[in-house]
Design an enzyme around this catalytic site. Structure first.
Site, short mmCIF file in Angstrom:
data_model
loop_
_atom_site.label_atom_id
_atom_site.label_comp_id
_atom_site.label_asym_id
_atom_site.label_seq_id
_atom_site.Cartn_x
_atom_site.Cartn_y
_atom_site.Cartn_z
N VAL A 99 7.02 3.86 -0.72
CA VAL A 99 6.40 3.95 0.61
C VAL A 99 7.46 3.62 1.66
O VAL A 99 8.25 2.70 1.49
CB VAL A 99 5.17 3.02 0.78
CG1 VAL A 99 4.11 3.33 -0.28
CG2 VAL A 99 5.55 1.56 0.72
N CYS A 100 7.49 4.41 2.73
CA CYS A 100 8.49 4.23 3.78
C CYS A 100 8.27 2.92 4.52
O CYS A 100 7.16 2.63 4.98
CB CYS A 100 8.38 5.38 4.77
SG CYS A 100 9.38 5.12 6.25
N ILE A 101 9.32 2.14 4.65
CA ILE A 101 9.17 0.81 5.24
C ILE A 101 8.77 0.86 6.71
O ILE A 101 7.89 0.10 7.15
CB ILE A 101 10.45 -0.04 5.05
CG1 ILE A 101 10.21 -1.47 5.54
CG2 ILE A 101 11.65 0.56 5.74
CD1 ILE A 101 11.22 -2.47 5.06
#
Lengths: 117, 130, 92, 130, 117, 92
Positions: free
Chosen positions: D77-79
């Site tokens: 998941v993109c931070i």
């Protein structure tokens, strides 16, 4: 090295797609050969004169002006979508290359990967 | 005049929650009452206690909390929408045996009856769509 | 009745539906991406009074492109318009 | 063949994560490899540990976890997207002094470099849009 | 007692709007006088023959058939939006009242509150 | 190039853009709300092969309404189409 095309088709501020796709473009340009294609309301991302202060939002449009410095090769726009909005390339805060529909088709085929919402 | 405000969009992802917040502030500043803010669909995510937006961007969940403290607002997130989207208070986290709760203080989880009650009892109901 | 439109006319049918189902005495508020319509000549054909949220117009750099029939308003005037109509429909 | 799968939509709210899940299962069943699943925009909400959907509906976050256990998938998941939307692992919860973490086991939080790495190293990149 | 109109304009399964708006309609009909208006792809919510088993999703369309039992007065559809989709009222699993544009305008004005995405 | 379309043609310009930017040899997969297009005559004008995800068509009750030019496929065939094209563009 693969070539990546980022497509942006959402206007600014109404959603987070514009800002987050720009983040992806910046990251992409650090590692790969990248171009950007603005379609539909994505063209509004680079309209001159944006001032989001009253919205308590960030004016990230200026970052588009720095894309060349980050290594993004060319920013293309659909000439048809530009005209439909009553806009000309002079209204945009970055230098763009307008393409007719056949030009867009060619651009899609010149790239190995297409990203963007 | 009493307003019910319905919010359908997640903060940031959609501008609807920011618009609703501006509208709520303006209504209160004009001397109106806000009967309830009902968060539905992705709008329930306005109630997260865990958002950590960049420092130069508005913190929308915190802005709702601040407005609620100042004006004693009723901020209700829909329970059915919340459960699917992973927004839980302590009670629901216990009930579903989940490892944590993440509903911000100032928000309450309740049922769709609160939407209908707002629509029936407020003078005006306005929806901010995703 | 007060109508709001929060989507660009290029991105769906929010404005189309708003205009199709308009009655005499109704008014329209354009907000968020809906303000794009305030720059297009399609809006001139509409006989109802049309307002656009100033903060949204400015954020998108559209101030100089507004059609003359569109009146810029703040959120306080938006609230006031809501009080002046019996109900509000949000087109999205 | 190696696939990179990009998911832009939140589970339930948009069908995109369900489509991506079906696509991933079919790719694996056909003997292909999944180089990475990258969750971007609202897609990061696929990684919540707190979803409690109705019992007669598919539990999408759990379905990703099950697939990842069976096939050792890299679920990222993109931070930046996660921080704005209130999805945190223990490290980020500590860093931002938030009261809880809510990232499901099997998912990792990482940067946009993982999206570009996937696009460059997979044979095909397919996006499931919100 | 106020009269509530619920508008449904999203198709089924692509998003959660259909299912969640239906939940709101059921709740509304328990407490108030309610009607439903199906516009645009919202008409597909009540198309006959839906089978979501292969999608691992729930076939909630049957619940529309029970709306009358819950006290919902009438389900209206835009005749124009119905025709644009090549559909007729016979294709729908509930009894609906088709309205022309003026009829929809009138319906909007007959209700005190309008809800729905 | 493989194109996917996941939105209804009534709800935006995903299909319009897909069709406008199509090249010879390209193919189209309709999925999610995109399968609505598989029931409309606009799709007959398209010369590229058009596939629709069967699970999405069935879920929406559209099986009996498909245009004859549309071929129903499962996710396994969708995966296979991806392998047969060099790149994939998802129109939304």
């Amino acid at each position: 090295m693969k070539r990546i095309l980022f497509i942006q088709r959402h206007g600014p501020h109404g959603s987070l797609f514009g800002q987050e796709t720009l983040d992806a473009i910046l990251m992409g340009s650090a590692f790969a050969s990248c171009s950007v294609l603005l379609l539909e309301d994505g063209i509004y991302q680079v309209l001159k004169g944006q001032d989001a202060g009253q919205l308590e939002s960030r004016d990230y449009s200026v970052t588009y002006g720095a894309l060349r410095d980050y290594g993004v090769e060319t920013i293309y726009v659909s000439a048809r979508h530009l005209a439909a909005r009553g806009l000309a390339t002079e209204d945009l805060l970055v230098e763009t290359v307008p393409l007719d529909d056949a030009g867009v088709t060619g651009l899609l085929h010149e790239h190995d990967v297409i990203l963007g919402a | 005049m009493k307003f019910a405000i319905v919010v359908h969009g997640a903060p940031y992802s959609s501008q609807s929650s920011l618009s609703a917040l501006h509208f709520a502030r303006a209504a209160l500043a004009s001397g109106h009452e806000i009967y309830r803010v009902f968060f539905y669909h992705d709008g329930v995510l306005n109630g997260t206690a865990l958002a950590a937006p960049p420092q130069d961007e508005i913190d929308i969940p915190s802005a709702w909390q601040a407005l609620a403290r100042e004006h004693t607002l009723d901020l209700v997130v829909c329970i059915a929408s919340s459960l699917r989207r992973g927004l839980l208070d302590e009670t629901e986290a216990d009930r579903y045996e989940k490892p944590a709760a993440n509903l911000a203080p100032g928000f309450v989880i309740s049922g769709l009856g609160q939407l209908i009650d707002g629509a029936l009892n407020a003078d005006r109901t306005i929806t901010f769509c995703a | 009745m007060l109508h709001t439109v929060n989507k660009s006319p290029f991105a769906g049918s929010a404005l189309d539906n708003c205009l199709a189902f308009l009655a005499g005495g109704d008014e329209i508020v354009l907000l968020e991406d809906g303000v794009v319509a305030a720059t297009l000549d399609i809006i001139d054909r509409c006989e109802a009074p049309i307002y656009a949220i100033e903060a949204d117009v400015k954020a998108r750099g559209l101030s100089a492109r507004l059609r003359s029939t569109v009146k810029l308003i703040g959120y306080d005037e938006f609230v006031n318009l809501c009080t002046m109509h019996n109900s509000i429909r949000s087109w999205s």
